[in-house]
Write a protein that holds these residues in place. Structure first.
Motif, PDB file in Angstrom:
ATOM      1  N   ASP A 137       0.862  -1.202   0.000  1.00  0.00           N
ATOM      2  CA  ASP A 137       0.000   0.000   0.000  1.00  0.00           C
ATOM      3  C   ASP A 137       0.893   1.245   0.000  1.00  0.00           C
ATOM      4  O   ASP A 137       0.722   2.155   0.802  1.00  0.00           O
ATOM      5  CB  ASP A 137      -0.889  -0.032   1.262  1.00  0.00           C
ATOM      6  CG  ASP A 137      -2.104   0.895   1.156  1.00  0.00           C
ATOM      7  OD1 ASP A 137      -2.500   1.228   0.020  1.00  0.00           O
ATOM      8  OD2 ASP A 137      -2.649   1.274   2.205  1.00  0.00           O
ATOM      9  N   HIS A 153       1.536   4.207  -1.064  1.00  0.00           N
ATOM     10  CA  HIS A 153       1.127   5.501  -1.616  1.00  0.00           C
ATOM     11  C   HIS A 153       1.743   6.618  -0.757  1.00  0.00           C
ATOM     12  O   HIS A 153       2.376   6.338   0.274  1.00  0.00           O
ATOM     13  CB  HIS A 153      -0.400   5.607  -1.676  1.00  0.00           C
ATOM     14  CG  HIS A 153      -1.079   5.389  -0.367  1.00  0.00           C
ATOM     15  ND1 HIS A 153      -1.271   6.405   0.536  1.00  0.00           N
ATOM     16  CD2 HIS A 153      -1.603   4.269   0.210  1.00  0.00           C
ATOM     17  CE1 HIS A 153      -1.899   5.936   1.598  1.00  0.00           C
ATOM     18  NE2 HIS A 153      -2.106   4.632   1.430  1.00  0.00           N
ATOM     19  N   SER A 170       1.427   6.776   2.961  1.00  0.00           N
ATOM     20  CA  SER A 170       2.153   5.784   3.772  1.00  0.00           C
ATOM     21  C   SER A 170       3.620   6.175   3.937  1.00  0.00           C
ATOM     22  O   SER A 170       4.454   5.334   4.282  1.00  0.00           O
ATOM     23  CB  SER A 170       2.118   4.399   3.105  1.00  0.00           C
ATOM     24  OG  SER A 170       0.821   3.916   2.989  1.00  0.00           O
ATOM     25  N   ASP A 176       3.020   1.860   7.756  1.00  0.00           N
ATOM     26  CA  ASP A 176       1.718   1.290   7.410  1.00  0.00           C
ATOM     27  C   ASP A 176       1.742   0.049   6.493  1.00  0.00           C
ATOM     28  O   ASP A 176       0.929  -0.040   5.566  1.00  0.00           O
ATOM     29  CB  ASP A 176       0.923   2.405   6.697  1.00  0.00           C
ATOM     30  CG  ASP A 176      -0.427   2.569   7.332  1.00  0.00           C
ATOM     31  OD1 ASP A 176      -0.668   1.927   8.348  1.00  0.00           O
ATOM     32  OD2 ASP A 176      -1.234   3.323   6.781  1.00  0.00           O
ATOM     33  N   GLU A 179       0.497  -2.856   6.568  1.00  0.00           N
ATOM     34  CA  GLU A 179      -0.452  -3.915   6.967  1.00  0.00           C
ATOM     35  C   GLU A 179      -0.974  -4.719   5.779  1.00  0.00           C
ATOM     36  O   GLU A 179      -1.542  -5.794   5.963  1.00  0.00           O
ATOM     37  CB  GLU A 179      -1.616  -3.312   7.754  1.00  0.00           C
ATOM     38  CG  GLU A 179      -2.490  -2.392   6.945  1.00  0.00           C
ATOM     39  CD  GLU A 179      -3.293  -1.421   7.794  1.00  0.00           C
ATOM     40  OE1 GLU A 179      -3.921  -1.860   8.751  1.00  0.00           O
ATOM     41  OE2 GLU A 179      -3.272  -0.215   7.477  1.00  0.00           O
TER      42      GLU A 179
HETATM   43 MG    MG Z   1      -2.805   2.583   5.122  1.00  0.00          MG
END
Ligand code: MG
Ligand code: SR1
Length: 397
Positions: free
Chosen positions: A232, A234, A237, A249, A251
């Protein structure tokens, strides 16, 4: 719907977060602590806790549902364990580029880590016009090291298979499969776009050649366990300032196609290229070139110095692999541009534009650029090609 909570798990409040952090010994019992819940992402609670001497820590806790939608969307707490384990794996590889990890608790679904509030969330800083000169060199290095050392080129085969099991992340992968690949390209309740974009969106839904390419990209995401992805990556993050960069981040981490992480970063730079004025755009385009350059150079060095795969000595193999990663990253960037514009999870780069005609024009550019990137993956072989395509789409050609 009421979510049944697991034994030992309770969502924290500002008061219980203070109690917990004192019990764990990170602050003295008599410290006067200030605690604020600062989570502005889609999924989790984030508590910033600080004492009178400005010593601060972050507690991040997973909620048993997706915050962005509410309790009607239950979501595994196991993502907190994935996040903690990803950071434990990344810290030796890129110690300067991830937060220090202090504590993890699987049952409470939380991670205690370094406070990064001296840095900006890059998306927010970018929107305010900041530039972060080291960002793309750092992210290029981050991508090359985290991906190389968890791929079959830099990771022992038995170790990699074990990691693949540990990082099985089916629920979070399903979110990406639906929200990045399937839903934006079909009529779906999760999509979210202004009525003025309806015609543009319906044309996507009717475009079978586009959908075929998206289907292939989704298939790659489902099946190509090349390396441990952040999942993720982006600009929301990433924290940064003039000198430092920290990726947070993870996850959504799982073993997937390397181009996915790279493509998400490309796409989130492109949102800025789309929305910035011409005078402020150059730094964004230079980030686009630099991130690939650093990734390619670092990955190449690691290939020659740290390989565990005998075929890495075979002429032409490195060039083949890099070409595939680049092509994939172009396709994945296209999907990210489209899904962040018309899908469930938007970006402030676009939604934050107050003037509606400028906002809609920017969104149409993002959709068209996404569409062209997906369709032209094989023709775009360099970041210069990507910049040329961006300029063309921006001019409306
Ligand atoms: Mg996130
Ligand atoms: C329901 S989660 C929506 C999005 O937020 C996360 O940051 C991921 O990008 C996901 O797709």
């Amino acid at each position: 719907m009421t979510i049944a909570l697991k034994e030992g798990y309770q969502p924290l409040t500002e008061a219980t977060a203070i109690q917990l952090i004192k019990e764990l010994g990170y602050f003295h019992a008599h410290d006067q602590l200030r605690c604020r819940e600062i989570g502005d992402g889609n999924l989790n609670l984030v508590f910033h806790i600080q004492n009178e001497n400005d010593k601060a820590l972050i507690i991040k806790q997973a909620l048993p549902y997706a915050k962005v939608v509410g309790e009607s969307w239950p979501l595994t707490l196991h993502r907190a364990t994935i996040e903690g384990n990803y950071l434990k794996n990344a810290i030796p590889l890129v110690p300067e580029l991830v937060p220090q990890l202090h504590h993890t608790d699987e049952v409470k679904a939380l991670t205690i880590m370094e406070d990064l509030s001296h840095l900006d969330i890059v998306r927010t800083g970018f929107i305010a016009g900041k530039s972060y000169p080291n960002l793309s060199r750092h992210i290029g290095e981050y991508l090359a090291k985290t991906l190389f050392f968890t791929s079959d080129f830099g990771c022992n085969q038995q170790v990699k298979k074990g990691l693949q099991q540990a990082f099985s992340n089916p629920e979070l992968c399903k979110i990406t499969e639906d929200l990045v690949f399937s839903d934006p390209f079909h009529e779906s309740d999760t999509n979210d776009f202004e009525p003025e974009l309806k015609g543009t969106v319906e044309r996507l839904w009717q475009d079978d050649s586009l959908k075929l390419e998206v289907a292939k990209l989704k298939y790659k995401f489902l099946t190509h366990g090349e390396a441990l992805l952040h999942g993720d990556l982006h600009t929301g993050s990433i924290f940064a300032n003039e000198t430092d960069t920290k990726v947070i981040d993870p996850e959504f981490a799982f073993f997937g196609p390397i181009g996915f992480d790279i493509g998400q970063f490309f796409a989130n730079l492109l949102f800025q290229a789309i929305t910035r004025t011409e005078e402020n755009r150059d730094i964004i385009l230079s980030h686009l070139h630099q991130v690939w350059k650093t990734f390619e150079e670092t990955f190449t060095t690691l290939w020659h110095t740290s390989s565990v795969e005998t075929f890495t000595r075979t002429k032409g193999y490195l060039e083949y692999v890099l070409k595939e990663y680049f092509k994939d990253s172009i396709g994945f960037a296209g999907c990210e541009l489209i899904r962040r514009t018309i899908g469930l999870a938007h970006v402030a780069d676009l939604d934050g534009i107050e003037d509606s005609s400028r906002r809609l024009a920017s969104k149409k550019i993002a959709i068209e650029l996404g569409r062209q990137l997906i369709l032209q993956q094989s023709n775009i072989t360099s970041t210069k090609d990507m910049e040329r395509l961006f300029e063309k789409v921006k001019r409306g050609e």
